[in-house]
Design an enzyme around this catalytic site. Structure first.
Site, PDB file in Angstrom:
ATOM      1  N   ARG A 165     -55.250 -34.009 -23.088  1.00  0.00           N
ATOM      2  CA  ARG A 165     -56.307 -33.691 -24.256  1.00  0.00           C
ATOM      3  C   ARG A 165     -55.950 -34.833 -25.580  1.00  0.00           C
ATOM      4  NH1 ARG A 165     -59.405 -31.876 -21.460  1.00  0.00           N
ATOM      5  NH2 ARG A 165     -60.274 -29.825 -21.401  1.00  0.00           N
TER       6      ARG A 165
ATOM      7  N   ASP B  30     -57.198 -41.308 -21.482  1.00  0.00           N
ATOM      8  CA  ASP B  30     -58.571 -41.007 -20.928  1.00  0.00           C
ATOM      9  C   ASP B  30     -59.250 -40.134 -22.157  1.00  0.00           C
ATOM     10  OD1 ASP B  30     -60.700 -40.772 -19.226  1.00  0.00           O
ATOM     11  OD2 ASP B  30     -60.039 -38.678 -18.753  1.00  0.00           O
TER      12      ASP B  30
ATOM     13  N   GLU C 289     -62.767 -37.908 -30.104  1.00  0.00           N
ATOM     14  CA  GLU C 289     -63.549 -38.295 -29.030  1.00  0.00           C
ATOM     15  C   GLU C 289     -65.071 -37.652 -29.232  1.00  0.00           C
ATOM     16  OE1 GLU C 289     -61.351 -37.178 -25.539  1.00  0.00           O
ATOM     17  OE2 GLU C 289     -63.085 -35.826 -25.091  1.00  0.00           O
TER      18      GLU C 289
ATOM     19  N   HIS D 223     -62.875 -40.257 -21.268  1.00  0.00           N
ATOM     20  CA  HIS D 223     -62.816 -39.022 -20.598  1.00  0.00           C
ATOM     21  C   HIS D 223     -63.386 -38.766 -19.395  1.00  0.00           C
ATOM     22  CE1 HIS D 223     -61.524 -34.558 -21.935  1.00  0.00           C
ATOM     23  NE2 HIS D 223     -61.653 -34.658 -20.641  1.00  0.00           N
TER      24      HIS D 223
HETATM   25  P1  NAD Z   1     -52.563 -25.734 -15.195  1.00  0.00           P
HETATM   26  O1  NAD Z   1     -52.859 -24.590 -16.125  1.00  0.00           O
HETATM   27  O2  NAD Z   1     -52.601 -25.796 -13.796  1.00  0.00           O
HETATM   28  O3  NAD Z   1     -51.144 -26.540 -15.781  1.00  0.00           O
HETATM   29  C1  NAD Z   1     -50.982 -26.603 -17.117  1.00  0.00           C
HETATM   30  C2  NAD Z   1     -49.083 -26.786 -17.127  1.00  0.00           C
HETATM   31  O4  NAD Z   1     -48.831 -26.862 -18.182  1.00  0.00           O
HETATM   32  C3  NAD Z   1     -48.591 -25.409 -16.588  1.00  0.00           C
HETATM   33  O5  NAD Z   1     -47.831 -25.324 -15.447  1.00  0.00           O
HETATM   34  C4  NAD Z   1     -47.930 -25.069 -18.154  1.00  0.00           C
HETATM   35  O6  NAD Z   1     -46.738 -24.192 -17.611  1.00  0.00           O
HETATM   36  C5  NAD Z   1     -47.588 -26.119 -18.625  1.00  0.00           C
HETATM   37  N1  NAD Z   1     -47.449 -25.954 -20.167  1.00  0.00           N
HETATM   38  C6  NAD Z   1     -47.620 -25.233 -20.919  1.00  0.00           C
HETATM   39  N2  NAD Z   1     -47.299 -25.418 -22.122  1.00  0.00           N
HETATM   40  C7  NAD Z   1     -46.640 -26.366 -22.031  1.00  0.00           C
HETATM   41  C8  NAD Z   1     -45.611 -26.930 -22.816  1.00  0.00           C
HETATM   42  N3  NAD Z   1     -45.572 -26.857 -24.020  1.00  0.00           N
HETATM   43  N4  NAD Z   1     -45.083 -28.266 -22.252  1.00  0.00           N
HETATM   44  C9  NAD Z   1     -45.238 -28.619 -20.926  1.00  0.00           C
HETATM   45  N5  NAD Z   1     -45.930 -27.944 -20.331  1.00  0.00           N
HETATM   46  C10 NAD Z   1     -46.646 -27.011 -20.640  1.00  0.00           C
HETATM   47  O7  NAD Z   1     -53.666 -27.012 -15.587  1.00  0.00           O
HETATM   48  P2  NAD Z   1     -53.992 -28.401 -15.244  1.00  0.00           P
HETATM   49  O8  NAD Z   1     -55.347 -27.798 -14.365  1.00  0.00           O
HETATM   50  O9  NAD Z   1     -53.079 -28.780 -14.410  1.00  0.00           O
HETATM   51  O10 NAD Z   1     -54.853 -29.061 -16.493  1.00  0.00           O
HETATM   52  C11 NAD Z   1     -54.018 -29.661 -17.534  1.00  0.00           C
HETATM   53  C12 NAD Z   1     -54.954 -30.190 -18.516  1.00  0.00           C
HETATM   54  O11 NAD Z   1     -55.513 -31.324 -18.103  1.00  0.00           O
HETATM   55  C13 NAD Z   1     -56.002 -29.340 -19.104  1.00  0.00           C
HETATM   56  O12 NAD Z   1     -55.288 -28.164 -20.063  1.00  0.00           O
HETATM   57  C14 NAD Z   1     -56.747 -30.182 -19.615  1.00  0.00           C
HETATM   58  O13 NAD Z   1     -56.564 -30.146 -20.926  1.00  0.00           O
HETATM   59  C15 NAD Z   1     -56.482 -31.381 -18.851  1.00  0.00           C
HETATM   60  N6  NAD Z   1     -57.643 -31.640 -17.974  1.00  0.00           N
HETATM   61  C16 NAD Z   1     -58.354 -33.231 -18.464  1.00  0.00           C
HETATM   62  C17 NAD Z   1     -59.428 -33.528 -17.600  1.00  0.00           C
HETATM   63  C18 NAD Z   1     -59.939 -34.841 -17.886  1.00  0.00           C
HETATM   64  O14 NAD Z   1     -60.805 -35.285 -17.387  1.00  0.00           O
HETATM   65  N7  NAD Z   1     -59.124 -36.084 -18.677  1.00  0.00           N
HETATM   66  C19 NAD Z   1     -59.594 -32.749 -16.623  1.00  0.00           C
HETATM   67  C20 NAD Z   1     -59.284 -31.657 -16.262  1.00  0.00           C
HETATM   68  C21 NAD Z   1     -58.326 -31.040 -17.121  1.00  0.00           C
END
Ligand code: NAD
Length: 327
Positions: A234, A258, A263, A295
Site C-alpha cells: 500500500r 505499484d 493514488e 496499482h
Molecule cells: P496476508 O494477511 O496473507 O499477509 C500479511 C502479512 O503481513 C502477515 O503475515 C502479517 O503477520 C504481516 N504483518 C502484519 N503486520 C506487520 C508488520 N508490522 N510488519 C511486517 N509484517 C507484518 O496478506 P497478503 O494477501 O499477503 O497481502 C499483503 C498486502 O498486499 C495486503 O494487505 C495489501 O495491502 C497488499 N496487496 C496489494 C495488491 C496490489 O495489487 N498491489 C493486491 C493485493 C494485496
C-alpha cells in the site's frame, strides 16, 4: 439483489459477466469512484461492491446506510480504507476477498525487480527510438543477492519462493514468522537488521497504524547504500518525499512502486491530456531508476476471475445468513 459495482472498469465487467452470476444477483456497473459526490447513485442498492480507492469513510458509510445499503462487498483483500467502527455502528456488513492470487502480486513485484535491475524500461524506449547502445544498462545477477521480505503472509511467502528460485539469500520480517518461509532458508530478523543487510527489500505487509510510513527517512538511512526498494503493498507504507531525498543522494539505488499514497485521485484514470498536479509523483517520475505502475499487481486473468467468483459467493453467503469472508 441489486448490486452496484463502483470503480468498475471494462475488465471488471468482463470478469463478473464471465463468472457464474446467480439469478438472485443483479449487477450494475458504475465506472465512477465511490465518494461523497457519487454515493447517491447507490440509493436503493442493498449491496455496494467497492474497490481499493473507493471512499468508505464515515460520511460516505452514513449516506450509504441512509440510502438502504446493507452490505459492502470489497473486491480487494486490503480493507484499510474502510471505517470499520462506523460500519459496525450502522449495521453495515463488510466482506472482502482475502485471497485471489498471491502469485499475481508476487510476480509483479518480481517484474519490477527485473525491470529495474536490467533497465528494461529504458531499453524499451531506446530500441524503439533506434538507439541500440548499451551504456547505462548494466545490471546485476540476482543469484546470491540478499532479499528482505517485509510481511510473509500469502503474497510475501509466494514472493520469497520465487526469489529462492533465483538463488537469492532470504531475510524476513514479520511479527508472525511463517514456517513455510523459514523452510526456504529465510532468516527472520528485526526490521532494522533486515534493512541493513538486504540488497533488495520488498514490502508485503498490510497498512495499519503500525506500518504507516514504515519506510521513512530514518529507516532509509538503515538500508544498504544503493539498495532496491519494491512496494506492491500500500502506498502509505512508505514516506514518498523521503524516498525522493534518498534517490537524490544515491542512498536508494532503485525504486519500484505499484502503489502510491495519493493514488486515489489518479490511478485507474486516463489523465494523459492533463497537467500532472501531484508534484511529488511528478518528481518521482523523473528518476531513471524508478518504475511506477498504477496499482496493477492484481491484474491477471486468474486474479480477476477469482475476485469476481469470491465476491458473488460472498454476496450469496450474506444473503443466506451465512456470511463468509467478513471483515
Ligand atoms: P496476508 O494477511 O496473507 O499477509 C500479511 C502479512 O503481513 C502477515 O503475515 C502479517 O503477520 C504481516 N504483518 C502484519 N503486520 C506487520 C508488520 N508490522 N510488519 C511486517 N509484517 C507484518 O496478506 P497478503 O494477501 O499477503 O497481502 C499483503 C498486502 O498486499 C495486503 O494487505 C495489501 O495491502 C497488499 N496487496 C496489494 C495488491 C496490489 O495489487 N498491489 C493486491 C493485493 C494485496
Amino acid at each position: 439483489m441489486r448490486t452496484l459495482l463502483y470503480s468498475s472498469q471494462t475488465y471488471d465487467r468482463d470478469s463478473f459477466l464471465s463468472a457464474d452470476v446467480p439469478a438472485d444477483i443483479e449487477l450494475h456497473f458504475q465506472p465512477a469512484r465511490l465518494t461523497l459526490d457519487t454515493v447517491a447513485l447507490a440509493d436503493q442498492y442493498p449491496v455496494v461492491c467497492a474497490f481499493i480507492n473507493d471512499d468508505l469513510s464515515a460520511p460516505v458509510l452514513e449516506r450509504l446506510a441512509a440510502g438502504g445499503t446493507k452490505l459492502i462487498a470489497l473486491r480487494s483483500a486490503g480493507f484499510n480504507h474502510v471505517d470499520l467502527p462506523t460500519a459496525q455502528r450502522l449495521g453495515l456488513s463488510v466482506v472482502r476477498v482475502p485471497a485471489y492470487s498471491p502469485h499475481a502480486v508476487a510476480e509483479h513485484a518480481v517484474a519490477l525487480i527485473l525491470s529495474l535491475n536490467r533497465h528494461l524500461h529504458r531499453a524499451y524506449n531506446r530500441t524503439r527510438d533506434g538507439d541500440f547502445t548499451l551504456h547505462g544498462l548494466t545490471g546485476f545477477d540476482l543469484v546470491g543477492k540478499t532479499v528482505g521480505v517485509v510481511g510473509t503472509g500469502q503474497i510475501g511467502a509466494t514472493f520469497a519462493r520465487i526469489m529462492a528460485g533465483f538463488g537469492c539469500e532470504l531475510l524476513a520480517y514479520d511479527p508472525f514468522p511463517n514456517p513455510q518461509v523459514e523452510a526456504l532458508g529465510a532468516r527472520y530478523l528485526p526490521l532494522d537488521q533486515l534493512l541493513a543487510q538486504a540488497q533488495i527489500v520488498s514490502l508485503h505487509c498490510p497498512l495499519n497504524e503500525h506500518t504507516r510510513h514504515l519506510i521513512n527517512q530514518a529507516s532509509l538511512q538503515c538500508m544498504k547504500r544503493g539498495a532496491m526498494l519494491i512496494n506492491t503493498g500500500r502506498g502509505a507504507l512508505v514516506d514518498t518525499p523521503a524516498l525522493i531525498e534518498a534517490l537524490k543522494s544515491g542512498q536508494l539505488g532503485y525504486l519500484g512502486l505499484d502503489v502510491y499514497e495519493e493514488e486515489a485521485q489518479l490511478f485507474f484514470e486516463d489523465r494523459s491530456d492533463l497537467p500532472l498536479q501531484d508534484d511529488v509523483l511528478a518528481r518521482l517520475l523523473t528518476f531513471p531508476n524508478v518504475v511506477v505502475t498504477a496499482h496493477q499487481a492484481f491484474l491477471t486473468q486468474e486474479a480477476l476471475g477469482a475476485i469476481a467468483q469470491t465476491t458473488l459467493d460472498n454476496i450469496m453467503g450474506w444473503a443466506a445468513g451465512t456470511p463468509q469472508n467478513s471483515v
